[in-house]
Design a protein around this motif. Structure first.
Motif, mmCIF file in Angstrom:
data_model
loop_
_atom_site.group_PDB
_atom_site.id
_atom_site.type_symbol
_atom_site.label_atom_id
_atom_site.label_comp_id
_atom_site.label_asym_id
_atom_site.label_seq_id
_atom_site.Cartn_x
_atom_site.Cartn_y
_atom_site.Cartn_z
ATOM 1 N N SER A 113 -4.012 -0.872 3.469
ATOM 2 C CA SER A 113 -3.236 0.148 2.833
ATOM 3 C C SER A 113 -3.496 0.103 1.297
ATOM 4 O O SER A 113 -3.761 -0.915 0.698
ATOM 5 C CB SER A 113 -1.777 0.093 3.232
ATOM 6 N N HIS A 114 -3.018 1.192 0.830
ATOM 7 C CA HIS A 114 -3.034 1.333 -0.571
ATOM 8 C C HIS A 114 -2.141 0.381 -1.532
ATOM 9 O O HIS A 114 -2.762 -0.102 -2.186
ATOM 10 C CB HIS A 114 -2.597 2.904 -1.070
ATOM 11 N N ALA A 115 -1.031 0.154 -0.937
ATOM 12 C CA ALA A 115 -0.122 -0.977 -1.491
ATOM 13 C C ALA A 115 -0.650 -2.341 -1.281
ATOM 14 O O ALA A 115 -0.743 -3.002 -2.298
ATOM 15 C CB ALA A 115 1.294 -0.720 -0.796
ATOM 16 N N ARG A 116 -1.249 -2.444 -0.051
ATOM 17 C CA ARG A 116 -2.087 -3.910 -0.033
ATOM 18 C C ARG A 116 -3.214 -4.259 -1.003
ATOM 19 O O ARG A 116 -3.365 -5.290 -1.388
ATOM 20 C CB ARG A 116 -2.242 -4.050 1.433
ATOM 21 N N GLU A 119 -1.927 -4.683 -4.464
ATOM 22 C CA GLU A 119 -1.193 -6.152 -4.239
ATOM 23 C C GLU A 119 -2.273 -7.373 -4.567
ATOM 24 O O GLU A 119 -2.237 -8.297 -5.148
ATOM 25 C CB GLU A 119 -0.529 -6.314 -3.021
ATOM 26 N N GLU A 204 -4.630 8.314 -3.341
ATOM 27 C CA GLU A 204 -4.623 6.817 -2.594
ATOM 28 C C GLU A 204 -5.609 6.743 -1.655
ATOM 29 O O GLU A 204 -6.299 5.435 -1.583
ATOM 30 C CB GLU A 204 -3.232 6.881 -2.002
ATOM 31 N N GLU A 256 2.140 1.173 7.565
ATOM 32 C CA GLU A 256 1.631 -0.233 7.400
ATOM 33 C C GLU A 256 0.388 -0.524 8.289
ATOM 34 O O GLU A 256 0.388 0.293 9.428
ATOM 35 C CB GLU A 256 2.543 -1.383 7.582
#
Length: 269
Positions: A113-116, A119, A204, A256
């Motif tokens: 995902s974009h957030a991962r 990170e 994203e 997620e």
């Protein structure tokens, strides 16, 4: 020198998963999670950490699953924590998974995902180790698509191309995406909200597509190198005046990864 390669993909290999059991109920589930995350993240970036209560027929306590991006990090974590007092001086059992990934997962190549992606990049390269820039972001269509009881149905479509750069490594790549949504427009405020949402989401998705071509090469001395995967799409693009593959997505809330929703039946007797 040991070398490990990380991709911006959901890890499914069993040798990247560590099981922990015999966790006594002296701490709450949230406290166990916090302390295990502190321990395991010291070995490398973690994709997933789950802490679950033991099944009713087993003694009170917890078990945990930690999934790393790197098989080397998982092996190191297992060797250096098994039989050690990690939580409240309690000796825990820590083992690498020996279970093969299900056949339907073995060939899966799901992007993070974009957030991962952010990170993992920040963990390995630092906040100043990479940059992203918008090459182009366009509203491709905004048209009526009939009416319903609540108002006018509209279909909006956005496209975006992003540049992803790693200045310290002299490496750059690009990603592109198109997103579309059909919705009921009840007023200008709804139209504005949807437009802002689509613009954010297409950025994203384009950045995720750019990260999907990146390889992080972890060297045994702690240094990280950045390389790009050479794909047939990239080769064709070089021969066709920079034509770039565009991924198109129907709009839905960015969930997620599916792997986090798998039903883990891992209680150890």
């Amino acid at each position: 020198m040991e070398v490990d390669i990380l991709e911006f993909r959901v890890p499914v290999d069993s040798n990247k998963t560590v099981f922990v059991w015999d966790i006594p109920p002296v701490l709450t589930q949230d406290q166990v999670y916090e302390q295990l995350f502190h321990v395991f993240s010291s070995f490398g970036p973690i994709y997933l950490l789950k802490v679950c209560p033991n099944a009713p027929l087993h003694p009170p306590g917890f078990y945990a699953i930690a999934k790393f991006y790197s098989a080397a990090h998982a092996a190191s974590a297992q060797r250096r924590t098994d039989g050690r007092p990690l939580l409240h001086n309690s000796t825990l059992k820590v083992k690498l998974s020996s279970k093969q990934a299900p056949h339907f997962l073995s060939g899966r190549n799901t992007p993070l995902s974009h957030a991962r992606c952010l990170e993992l990049a920040n963990h390995c390269l630092g906040f100043n180790g990479w940059t992203s820039d918008i090459i182009t972001l366009k509203e491709l269509s905004n048209e009526e698509d009939g009416e319903d009881e609540g108002g006018v149905r509209r279909r909006m479509r956005f496209g975006c191309m992003m540049k992803l750069s790693f200045p310290q490594h002299g490496v750059a790549t690009r990603g592109a995406a198109v997103v579309e949504e059909t919705f009921t427009c009840t007023g200008p405020d709804v139209l504005l909200q949807r437009r802002c949402k689509l613009r954010r989401w297409v950025r994203e998705k384009a950045l995720v597509q750019a990260f999907s071509s990146v390889l992080l090469v972890l060297l045994g001395n702690g240094k990280v190198m950045v390389e790009l995967k050479q794909t047939s799409d990239q080769s064709e693009a070089e021969e066709t005046d920079d034509v770039l593959q565009v991924n198109e997505f129907p709009l839905s809330e960015p969930d997620e990864e599916e792997a986090e929703e798998e039903d883990w039946d891992l209680t150890v007797s």
